[in-house]
Write an enzyme that holds these catalytic residues in place. Structure first.
Site, PDB file in Angstrom:
ATOM      1  N   LYS A   1       0.964  -1.395   0.176  1.00 53.09           N
ATOM      2  CA  LYS A   1       0.025  -0.003   0.129  1.00 53.09           C
ATOM      3  C   LYS A   1       1.022   1.308  -0.121  1.00 53.09           C
ATOM      4  O   LYS A   1       1.066   1.808   1.188  1.00 53.09           O
ATOM      5  CB  LYS A   1      -0.784  -0.081   1.142  1.00 53.09           C
TER       6      LYS A   1
ATOM      7  N   GLU B   1      -8.656  -5.904  -9.395  1.00 50.84           N
ATOM      8  CA  GLU B   1      -9.399  -5.301  -8.316  1.00 50.84           C
ATOM      9  C   GLU B   1      -9.966  -3.856  -8.951  1.00 50.84           C
ATOM     10  O   GLU B   1      -9.418  -3.577 -10.115  1.00 50.84           O
ATOM     11  CB  GLU B   1      -8.555  -4.979  -7.207  1.00 50.84           C
TER      12      GLU B   1
HETATM   13  N1  PXG Z   1      -7.675  -2.166  -3.209  1.00 52.74           N
HETATM   14  C1  PXG Z   1      -7.058  -1.074  -3.251  1.00 52.74           C
HETATM   15  C2  PXG Z   1      -6.116  -0.585  -4.198  1.00 52.74           C
HETATM   16  C3  PXG Z   1      -6.938  -0.342  -2.163  1.00 52.74           C
HETATM   17  O1  PXG Z   1      -6.499   0.910  -1.839  1.00 52.74           O
HETATM   18  C4  PXG Z   1      -8.741  -1.880  -1.103  1.00 52.74           C
HETATM   19  C5  PXG Z   1      -8.301  -2.629  -2.174  1.00 52.74           C
HETATM   20  C6  PXG Z   1      -9.315  -2.166   0.064  1.00 52.74           C
HETATM   21  O2  PXG Z   1      -8.678  -2.754   1.181  1.00 52.74           O
HETATM   22  P1  PXG Z   1      -9.126  -2.646   2.561  1.00 52.74           P
HETATM   23  O3  PXG Z   1      -8.253  -3.082   3.548  1.00 52.74           O
HETATM   24  O4  PXG Z   1      -9.539  -1.083   2.980  1.00 52.74           O
HETATM   25  O5  PXG Z   1     -10.420  -3.295   2.618  1.00 52.74           O
HETATM   26  C7  PXG Z   1      -7.867  -0.615  -1.000  1.00 52.74           C
HETATM   27  C8  PXG Z   1      -7.918   0.402   0.286  1.00 52.74           C
HETATM   28  C9  PXG Z   1     -10.632   5.780  -0.696  1.00 52.74           C
HETATM   29  C10 PXG Z   1      -9.592   5.036  -0.263  1.00 52.74           C
HETATM   30  O6  PXG Z   1     -10.686   7.184  -0.208  1.00 52.74           O
HETATM   31  C11 PXG Z   1      -9.584   3.839  -0.588  1.00 52.74           C
HETATM   32  C12 PXG Z   1      -8.448   2.844  -0.402  1.00 52.74           C
HETATM   33  C13 PXG Z   1      -7.448   3.459  -0.042  1.00 52.74           C
HETATM   34  C14 PXG Z   1      -7.188   4.832   0.153  1.00 52.74           C
HETATM   35  C15 PXG Z   1      -8.473   5.746  -0.240  1.00 52.74           C
HETATM   36  O7  PXG Z   1     -11.620   5.549  -1.751  1.00 52.74           O
HETATM   37  N2  PXG Z   1      -8.880   1.602  -0.236  1.00 52.74           N
END
Ligand code: PXG
Length: 290
Positions: free
Chosen positions: A151, A184
């Site tokens: 991340k 994704e």
């Molecule tokens: N894929 C990606 C590329 C992400 O950045 C997820 C999946 C979902 O992961 P979690 O652990 O949250 O279930 C993410 C995370 C937004 C935003 O504002 C969303 C993410 C990160 C930063 C900002 O929409 N999602």
């Protein structure tokens, strides 16, 4: 007074929360982050988010200057100090201040930032009627180049996807990998339901190991679905009974249109609604009190 932000060991008002223009997080996107939620004063899966943060750091040779326990304390304190019960938390660790060259050896102290703020949710309508998704031309970063499991602060791949989707009139963009398999969306993992099968691509296809994804896999099993992580094509998505996205901010949001094909009856599917309800029970039941 604005929000109290944790930056480099101190809590300061948001107006004073500043980083150097020489910070490599800004100059090169050299850093990592996490996004967490609190529900009714409890942090959802705090340990898992911290674990993922330190794994992202390890992958990019970044040593986070505080221990995992201290990080957990800082995250909870940030929420407490801002008197938030339901919040969105952003943890950012950058390589720190260096010079204009990209060599990270010039950066001696990583910058640690924790921001806790009010959560902005998708309008309720999207949870009833679903989102439209389009396949985008830009492919997901190769796992051999910048693994999407990290991340990182380098979210240009995701942002390009979001722009392409918006330009095509859709809410979200579906990323394929270089072999053409589904990975994704720009900020969410993807699931399909066909009959009794709940499927999501494996992380090795090129996706973030989402914490909401993990919770949904667990819920799927407890409600008696046959859960599997397998390679999916666009054809599998078009012909699914139900489809939804998962993420910390979006939670579980149905997808009802993919590349112009209607999924199910064009509304959130029955099993998607059930999983969403179970997820809401889980976030209230689980969680680390702040
Ligand atoms: N894929 C990606 C590329 C992400 O950045 C997820 C999946 C979902 O992961 P979690 O652990 O949250 O279930 C993410 C995370 C937004 C935003 O504002 C969303 C993410 C990160 C930063 C900002 O929409 N999602």
């Amino acid at each position: 007074m604005g929000l109290l932000i944790y930056i480099d060991g101190k809590f300061v008002d948001e107006k004073q929360a500043k980083i150097s223009v020489f910070d490599h997080g800004l100059l090169y996107g050299d850093g990592i982050f996490e996004g967490l939620r609190t529900y009714s004063g409890k942090v959802f899966r705090l340990g898992q988010h911290i674990q993922r943060l330190y794994k992202s750091a390890k992958a990019i040779f970044l040593e986070i200057p505080i221990s995992k326990d201290k990080m957990a304390e800082v995250i909870k304190a940030t929420v407490r100090k801002n008197k938030l019960k339901d919040s969105y938390i952003r943890v950012v660790v950058t390589r720190g201040k260096g010079d204009l060259g990209l060599d990270p050896r010039k950066c001696s102290n990583p910058t640690v930032i924790v921001i806790a703020s009010k959560i902005e949710l998708y309008p309720e309508e999207y949870y009833r009627n679903g989102l439209s998704v389009v396949t985008i031309a830009t492919r997901r970063n190769l796992i051999e180049s910048l693994n999407p499991a990290v991340k990182s602060l380098n979210y240009l791949n995701n942002i390009l996807g979001k722009i392409e989707a918006t330009n095509a009139g859709a809410m979200e963009g579906l990323f394929l990998n270089n072999e053409g398999y589904v990975t994704e969306c720009s900020g969410e993992n993807i699931f399909i339901i066909s009959g009794n099968f709940l499927c999501t691509p494996p992380i090795s296809a090129g996706a973030l190991d989402g914490i909401t994804r993990d919770a949904v896999i667990q819920i799927g099993k407890t409600v008696g679905l046959d859960v599997s992580e397998k390679l999916l094509t666009r054809y599998d998505l078009y012909n699914a009974d139900e489809c939804f996205l998962t993420g910390t901010a979006a939670e579980i949001v149905p997808v009802t249109l993919i590349d112009g094909r209607t999924i199910g009856n064009g509304k959130s599917g029955i099993l998607t609604c059930k999983i969403r309800k179970e997820f809401h029970n889980l976030v209230l039941k689980e969680g680390t009190p702040i």
